[in-house]
Design a protein around this motif. Sequence first.
Motif, PDB file in Angstrom:
ATOM      1  N   CYS A 150       3.792  11.919 -11.687  1.00 25.79           N
ATOM      2  CA  CYS A 150       4.553  11.845 -10.429  1.00 25.79           C
ATOM      3  C   CYS A 150       3.955  12.757  -9.354  1.00 25.79           C
ATOM      4  O   CYS A 150       3.846  12.383  -8.185  1.00 25.79           O
ATOM      5  CB  CYS A 150       6.000  12.248 -10.673  1.00 25.79           C
ATOM      6  SG  CYS A 150       6.808  11.367 -12.007  1.00 25.79           S
ATOM      7  N   LEU A 162       2.079  -0.801  -7.855  1.00 25.83           N
ATOM      8  CA  LEU A 162       1.117   0.275  -7.570  1.00 25.83           C
ATOM      9  C   LEU A 162       0.061   0.276  -8.655  1.00 25.83           C
ATOM     10  O   LEU A 162       0.399   0.186  -9.849  1.00 25.83           O
ATOM     11  CB  LEU A 162       1.822   1.632  -7.555  1.00 25.83           C
ATOM     12  CG  LEU A 162       2.659   1.963  -6.334  1.00 25.83           C
ATOM     13  CD1 LEU A 162       3.245   3.354  -6.473  1.00 25.83           C
ATOM     14  CD2 LEU A 162       1.813   1.887  -5.069  1.00 25.83           C
ATOM     15  N   LYS A 218       1.104  13.664  -8.696  1.00 27.64           N
ATOM     16  CA  LYS A 218      -0.160  13.282  -8.065  1.00 27.64           C
ATOM     17  C   LYS A 218       0.098  12.675  -6.677  1.00 27.64           C
ATOM     18  O   LYS A 218      -0.643  12.943  -5.735  1.00 27.64           O
ATOM     19  CB  LYS A 218      -0.910  12.283  -8.946  1.00 27.64           C
ATOM     20  CG  LYS A 218      -2.298  11.944  -8.440  1.00 27.64           C
ATOM     21  CD  LYS A 218      -3.052  11.127  -9.445  1.00 27.64           C
ATOM     22  CE  LYS A 218      -4.507  10.910  -9.019  1.00 27.64           C
ATOM     23  NZ  LYS A 218      -4.661  10.172  -7.798  1.00 27.64           N
ATOM     24  N   CYS A 219       1.157  11.877  -6.585  1.00 29.91           N
ATOM     25  CA  CYS A 219       1.476  11.251  -5.300  1.00 29.91           C
ATOM     26  C   CYS A 219       2.599  11.987  -4.560  1.00 29.91           C
ATOM     27  O   CYS A 219       2.803  11.771  -3.372  1.00 29.91           O
ATOM     28  CB  CYS A 219       1.891   9.800  -5.508  1.00 29.91           C
ATOM     29  SG  CYS A 219       0.627   8.815  -6.316  1.00 29.91           S
ATOM     30  N   HIS A 220       3.350  12.801  -5.290  1.00 31.68           N
ATOM     31  CA  HIS A 220       4.476  13.518  -4.671  1.00 31.68           C
ATOM     32  C   HIS A 220       4.309  15.027  -4.827  1.00 31.68           C
ATOM     33  O   HIS A 220       5.161  15.672  -5.451  1.00 31.68           O
ATOM     34  CB  HIS A 220       5.802  13.090  -5.320  1.00 31.68           C
ATOM     35  CG  HIS A 220       6.072  11.622  -5.268  1.00 31.68           C
ATOM     36  ND1 HIS A 220       6.481  10.975  -4.125  1.00 31.68           N
ATOM     37  CD2 HIS A 220       5.995  10.661  -6.221  1.00 31.68           C
ATOM     38  CE1 HIS A 220       6.655   9.692  -4.380  1.00 31.68           C
ATOM     39  NE2 HIS A 220       6.356   9.470  -5.650  1.00 31.68           N
ATOM     40  N   ILE A 271      -0.521   7.605 -14.156  1.00 30.53           N
ATOM     41  CA  ILE A 271      -0.577   8.805 -13.299  1.00 30.53           C
ATOM     42  C   ILE A 271       0.751   9.560 -13.322  1.00 30.53           C
ATOM     43  O   ILE A 271       1.811   8.980 -13.564  1.00 30.53           O
ATOM     44  CB  ILE A 271      -0.956   8.453 -11.841  1.00 30.53           C
ATOM     45  CG1 ILE A 271      -0.009   7.394 -11.282  1.00 30.53           C
ATOM     46  CG2 ILE A 271      -2.392   8.032 -11.764  1.00 30.53           C
ATOM     47  CD1 ILE A 271      -0.292   7.054  -9.838  1.00 30.53           C
ATOM     48  N   HIS A 278       8.025   1.723  -7.064  1.00 29.44           N
ATOM     49  CA  HIS A 278       6.610   1.819  -7.445  1.00 29.44           C
ATOM     50  C   HIS A 278       6.018   0.456  -7.788  1.00 29.44           C
ATOM     51  O   HIS A 278       4.983   0.386  -8.437  1.00 29.44           O
ATOM     52  CB  HIS A 278       6.468   2.775  -8.637  1.00 29.44           C
ATOM     53  CG  HIS A 278       6.986   4.143  -8.361  1.00 29.44           C
ATOM     54  ND1 HIS A 278       8.150   4.620  -8.902  1.00 29.44           N
ATOM     55  CD2 HIS A 278       6.519   5.136  -7.552  1.00 29.44           C
ATOM     56  CE1 HIS A 278       8.368   5.857  -8.477  1.00 29.44           C
ATOM     57  NE2 HIS A 278       7.410   6.190  -7.644  1.00 29.44           N
ATOM     58  N   TYR A 286       0.846  -1.184   0.000  1.00 31.51           N
ATOM     59  CA  TYR A 286       0.000   0.000   0.000  1.00 31.51           C
ATOM     60  C   TYR A 286       0.886   1.239   0.000  1.00 31.51           C
ATOM     61  O   TYR A 286       2.074   1.157   0.281  1.00 31.51           O
ATOM     62  CB  TYR A 286      -0.940  -0.005   1.205  1.00 31.51           C
ATOM     63  CG  TYR A 286      -1.891  -1.152   1.166  1.00 31.51           C
ATOM     64  CD1 TYR A 286      -3.031  -1.093   0.370  1.00 31.51           C
ATOM     65  CD2 TYR A 286      -1.620  -2.315   1.871  1.00 31.51           C
ATOM     66  CE1 TYR A 286      -3.891  -2.163   0.297  1.00 31.51           C
ATOM     67  CE2 TYR A 286      -2.477  -3.383   1.805  1.00 31.51           C
ATOM     68  CZ  TYR A 286      -3.614  -3.310   1.022  1.00 31.51           C
ATOM     69  OH  TYR A 286      -4.462  -4.366   0.952  1.00 31.51           O
ATOM     70  N   THR A 287       0.299   2.356  -0.278  1.00 29.26           N
ATOM     71  CA  THR A 287       1.096   3.580  -0.410  1.00 29.26           C
ATOM     72  C   THR A 287       1.025   4.455   0.822  1.00 29.26           C
ATOM     73  O   THR A 287       1.446   5.586   0.818  1.00 29.26           O
ATOM     74  CB  THR A 287       0.600   4.403  -1.604  1.00 29.26           C
ATOM     75  OG1 THR A 287      -0.774   4.661  -1.405  1.00 29.26           O
ATOM     76  CG2 THR A 287       0.840   3.695  -2.895  1.00 29.26           C
ATOM     77  N   THR A 288       0.445   3.946   1.865  1.00 30.83           N
ATOM     78  CA  THR A 288       0.327   4.769   3.064  1.00 30.83           C
ATOM     79  C   THR A 288       1.115   4.136   4.205  1.00 30.83           C
ATOM     80  O   THR A 288       1.533   2.984   4.122  1.00 30.83           O
ATOM     81  CB  THR A 288      -1.143   4.901   3.509  1.00 30.83           C
ATOM     82  OG1 THR A 288      -1.662   3.591   3.675  1.00 30.83           O
ATOM     83  CG2 THR A 288      -1.951   5.660   2.477  1.00 30.83           C
ATOM     84  N   LEU A 339       5.461   3.699   2.825  1.00 31.14           N
ATOM     85  CA  LEU A 339       6.101   4.786   2.086  1.00 31.14           C
ATOM     86  C   LEU A 339       7.584   4.810   2.379  1.00 31.14           C
ATOM     87  O   LEU A 339       8.406   5.003   1.502  1.00 31.14           O
ATOM     88  CB  LEU A 339       5.469   6.131   2.439  1.00 31.14           C
ATOM     89  CG  LEU A 339       4.212   6.490   1.666  1.00 31.14           C
ATOM     90  CD1 LEU A 339       3.677   7.822   2.135  1.00 31.14           C
ATOM     91  CD2 LEU A 339       4.493   6.546   0.177  1.00 31.14           C
ATOM     92  N   TYR A 373      -0.117   2.744 -12.018  1.00 30.09           N
ATOM     93  CA  TYR A 373       1.115   3.543 -11.951  1.00 30.09           C
ATOM     94  C   TYR A 373       1.459   4.166 -13.298  1.00 30.09           C
ATOM     95  O   TYR A 373       1.899   5.321 -13.369  1.00 30.09           O
ATOM     96  CB  TYR A 373       2.269   2.660 -11.457  1.00 30.09           C
ATOM     97  CG  TYR A 373       3.615   3.338 -11.547  1.00 30.09           C
ATOM     98  CD1 TYR A 373       3.895   4.466 -10.772  1.00 30.09           C
ATOM     99  CD2 TYR A 373       4.589   2.870 -12.423  1.00 30.09           C
ATOM    100  CE1 TYR A 373       5.117   5.104 -10.861  1.00 30.09           C
ATOM    101  CE2 TYR A 373       5.815   3.503 -12.512  1.00 30.09           C
ATOM    102  CZ  TYR A 373       6.071   4.620 -11.738  1.00 30.09           C
ATOM    103  OH  TYR A 373       7.281   5.245 -11.834  1.00 30.09           O
TER     104      TYR A 373
END
Lengths: 243, 277
Positions: A115, A107, A117-119, A113, A104, A88-90, A94, A110
């Motif tokens: 970069c 994900l 968006k998540c960073h 999307i 990644h 997971y990304t949380t 991380l 991936y």
Amino acid sequence: MTSRRQTSNKMRPFVSGFLATTGLFVSLALSVTVLTPTVRAQDRLSSPVYQYRGHEMSTGYYEHWETRPGPGVPLAGGPIFQAGPTLYTTGDWLDRRTYMADSHEQLRFYQRIKCIKCHPQQTRGLHIARMGITCRQCHGPDPIAGINHYYSPMNPLRRHSHVCSKCHEGANASYATFVVHEPNPTLADTWKTFPMLFVAFWMMMALAAGTFLVFIPHAAIWGIREFIAKKRGHQTDGHKDKH
Amino acid sequence: MGTKTNIRIRRFSLIQRLFHVLLIISFMTQGCTGVARMYIGSPWGKWLASVFGGYANATQIHKYMGLFMICLFLAHILYLCFKIDWRNFPRCLFSPDSLVPQPQDIFESTHHVFWFFGLIKAPRFDRWTYWEKFDYWGVFWGIIVLGLTGLMLTFPLLVTRILPGWTLNVALWVHRIEAILAMGHVFVIHFFVGHLRSHNFPMDRTMFEGSADLDATIHEKPFWIARMAHEGKLESLLVPQASLLKRTVFYVFGYSAIAVGLFLLVGGIINSPSITW
């Protein structure tokens, strides 16, 4: 007596063999445990390229055993190196992803999307705002290794030589500690992530604000006072307003 | 000597005026190139940078002019070493002719503020007023802070052999805020106090001409005039005003500096949302 001596003579080769075998194993065990570091050190010294720590630090090229943990090292195990299909990304993942060869990996969506968006925090910094440098120019193509992965060009061991030096010729490891995506110094969170920046920023702001808060009203009131005195056109309190 | 109103009293030497003119030129260049860099994300900043040949050239000029300012500062320190009366050192630092802040300055500044509100009579200053001392030492502080951080940012590879790279992040922010403080102080407070308040309007050309209007000085710095008269030096300090041509040059130069300063100030405030930090 004769038969005892004969028996003793018969046992002697077995005892000698046992002792010799035991001694051999003990010697081998001692060699493996004691001499291995020496051998590795000799290997390092006999390397035709990487002989000096300074050279390694400046080039960012290290022998693989100096950066990559061996398969039998217990502290290098655990979930970090056992990335499964349920990442997971949380949360802690991380941080754990920063140790992965493909940070990644698995994900969802991936490829579709961007970069940022998540960073979103990584859009900060003069490299992006002024020079227009894109993520790929520093972080490279896929798979992007986590910055703490032992072969990542972003690993602090070699960031200066593999990334910074592309534009800043002669960059050293210390230089590479410049925070490209620096946190916003006005935010309270910066006190935790970059305390020196937070303190320096607010000290300078206090100095600037204090100067303006004192001297702008001072100059304004002074100007009004002189203007009024001049309009009256007489010597005011012993101070003739004339230029 | 001319009419009484044209009599002036010598206040600054040629070398002191030269220091000030070079400081104005270098400060304004630094202000323009620095603001151009900071506002490069806005059309105004791009235009300002184009005056210097674009972003890269503006950056180079900023660096070289910064080095020049540091040299100017060191030259001034050397000049001070020659000017200090070493035989009476350190007592000379606390004489009325010294720019070193003294307890008297606190008293005079408080007195001055009370006068703003009409509570007491105007203070009677000696040679250097408290705001002149503040301006002088403000330049010292500014050049030390801007010079050190500027050198760090100009020579990052050299600096990071000694200091960690993250100190460059700190240096950049300190440099920015100190530069904003310096420009804000000069463009708002120094220009107003030095040139635009009633006493000096339309311009106090003392720092260009080297001499101040005698009448104005008698009223603002009576202690200095009295001291000079008491010491028998007053007559030797009196000079006529400069020729019309020179005065015109002073006014054009002075108002050009004020115009550039106000342009940077107003443009900077209007375009502040476009700053790329």
